[in-house]
Design an enzyme around this catalytic site. Structure first.
Site, short mmCIF file in Angstrom:
data_model
loop_
_atom_site.label_atom_id
_atom_site.label_comp_id
_atom_site.label_asym_id
_atom_site.label_seq_id
_atom_site.Cartn_x
_atom_site.Cartn_y
_atom_site.Cartn_z
N LYS A 71 11.35 -17.26 4.17
CA LYS A 71 12.09 -18.43 4.20
C LYS A 71 13.62 -17.80 4.21
O LYS A 71 13.87 -16.67 3.58
CB LYS A 71 11.85 -19.25 2.77
CG LYS A 71 12.25 -18.17 1.44
CD LYS A 71 12.62 -18.79 0.39
CE LYS A 71 12.36 -18.14 -1.01
NZ LYS A 71 13.61 -18.26 -1.67
N HIS B 87 7.67 -3.04 2.96
CA HIS B 87 8.25 -2.52 4.06
C HIS B 87 9.07 -1.46 4.03
O HIS B 87 8.83 -0.62 5.18
CB HIS B 87 9.49 -4.09 4.29
CG HIS B 87 8.90 -4.98 5.21
ND1 HIS B 87 7.99 -5.94 4.45
CD2 HIS B 87 8.80 -5.54 6.41
CE1 HIS B 87 7.70 -7.02 5.38
NE2 HIS B 87 8.19 -6.64 6.61
#
Lengths: 280, 185
Positions: free
Chosen positions: B102, B37
């Site tokens: 999550k 990222h």
């Protein structure tokens, strides 16, 4: 005096790295199974059943339980009548980690420096704690620690006036703030007393206590029960989707401390609560 | 509700989903976690191109274990998503429609989900062996030097996820907990 070749240590570490990442202890499995049966909330029950399915797939030995195969935490209790030969003990432990993580197709999750962050590519170095004990045996505990749960752990230097309530409120608050992040249902390790560092170490060691054995001190056994109930009243549930089973167990370790202090550390483990022991 | 959704993963297909729904995804999913990222957002800042088409993409926050011979992938469960919060809004604004991870997201990510009509899914954390069985193929397409953190193109079939943040502002982490607690009263 007993002589032990460090190669034996390396071999044991390598085997335990693979074993712990595929097979959970019976105490953890049993607790998950019980909770799956008793969980009243359907969504939560479904998640717990999926977790059981995952355990069964991992036991076939091909896929590890979790992709985070952990930072290798190694605890050595060395009998003071033991003499190691064949090289340096620390090198042997790291050799075991290197071998286990390569041959077991486990993930290499360690960076050599916390800020420059270059992966060491063999999951070394292990995080090692040594303790000298009486006798001529060596006990090795291997516990790969995932960081989703490690990141949700906290420590607090409470004033003694905070007392039992202060400790309990802190433990519950840490679990509430962790929420869905540490892959609940979690195992909660609590270290109370000692020093800043000792409290944290006790919290980690508490995660390796058998879940099916009660605390030997009735005062703390009662506190563990009460904390588990309070945490499971938060409603976070498995994976944070809501439900009763937020924690599988709370385990407490304590140590004498200073007249001015009440350190308390909370180390959280996910439901993949991995550890194994070997005695040489 | 339970849904089966196949690619292309468009906003229109995801618009019906509500927090708490379970979905079986079939199609292409790209993997990226912390380091990938960071690199992707830096590439964009320098005027570069992303290693895959971001429009209608679903990104899975995962760093799998190495695959054993004969297996498409190793264990492959989700990693905790908040570490991607600093980068996710940029990708959502460019057309990413789904994230799989999550754990809780920041207010900034929640706003970006709402603004773009995207969805945040959770896979079951700590069930990497189970999730891996729904991956049919995996190919490293960028940042190979990052090892487990490299960007992989996964082909998944009936990949089970739960809707956490839906495109209308629903949030399972607060709603699921509240509903359970209410049921006990």
């Amino acid at each position: 005096m007993r002589v032990i070749d460090v190669k034996e240590v390396a071999e044991a570490v390598a085997e335990m790295a693979v074993q712990t990442n595929h097979f959970l202890g019976d105490d953890v499995k049993c607790r998950i199974k019980c909770r799956a049966m008793e969980e009243p909330w359907p969504v939560a029950k479904n998640v717990l059943e999926k977790i059981e399915e995952n355990i069964a797939i991992a036991e076939e030995g091909v896929l590890p339980l979790c992709q985070d195969t952990g930072l290798a935490c190694v605890f050595l209790e060395v009998g003071q009548d033991v003499h190691f030969t064949g090289g340096l003990l620390e090198d042997a432990i790291n050799e075991g980690v290197r071998k286990g993580y390569a041959e077991g197709f486990l993930r290499k999750s360690v960076v050599g420096d916390p800020l420059r962050r270059i992966n060491t590519k063999d999951n070394t170095p292990a995080h090692i704690h040594y303790e000298i004990v009486p006798g001529e045996q060596v006990k090795i505990t291997f516990a790969p620690k995932g960081f989703g749960s490690e990141n949700m752990s906290q420590i607090k230097m409470l004033p003694p006036s905070a007392g039992e309530d202060g400790v309990k409120d802190f433990v519950v608050r840490v679990c509430e703030e962790a929420g869905a992040n540490p892959c609940p249902p979690v195992v909660v390790g609590v270290g109370i007393g000692g020093t800043f560092d000792k409290a944290a170490l006790m919290a980690k060691k508490a995660l390796m206590l058998p879940l099916d054995r009660e605390n030997g001190d009735p005062y703390y056994a009662e506190m563990e029960k009460e904390l588990l109930e309070r945490i499971n009243n938060l409603g976070i549930g498995p994976q944070g989707f809501g439900g009763e089973t937020t924690a599988l167990a709370v385990k407490i370790m304590t140590a004498p401390t200073h007249i001015a202090g009440l350190p308390v550390a909370v180390n959280i483990n996910c439901h993949v609560s991995r550890h194994a022991e070997r005695i040489l | 509700m339970e849904y089966r959704i196949s690619e292309p993963f468009t906003k229109e297909k995801f618009a019906q989903l509500k927090a708490g729904d379970t979905v079986l995804l079939t199609g292409t999913v790209y993997t990226a976690r912390d380091a990938a990222h960071k690199r992707m957002v830096e590439m964009l800042q320098e005027g570069g191109q992303l290693p895959f088409e971001i429009k209608n993409s679903v990104i899975y926050y995962v760093g799998p274990t190495p695959e054993k011979p004969g297996n498409p992938i190793g264990s492959a469960g989700p990693t905790t998503s908040y570490r991607m919060d600093a980068y996710a809004p940029v990708l959502l604004d460019l057309g990413e429609t789904g994230m799989i991870g999550k754990g809780q997201r920041s207010q900034t990510v929640k706003e970006a989900v709402l603004r773009n009509g995207a969805v945040y899914f959770a896979a079951i954390g700590g069930a990497g062996a189970l999730m891996a069985q729904r991956v049919e193929s995996a190919e490293v397409i960028a940042f190979e030097d990052l090892g487990a953190e490299a960007v992989r193109k996964l082909s998944v079939k009936d990949f089970p996820v739960t809707v956490i943040l839906d495109s209308k502002g629903g949030d399972l982490y607060s709603e699921g907990r509240a509903a359970y607690l209410e049921s006990r009263e």
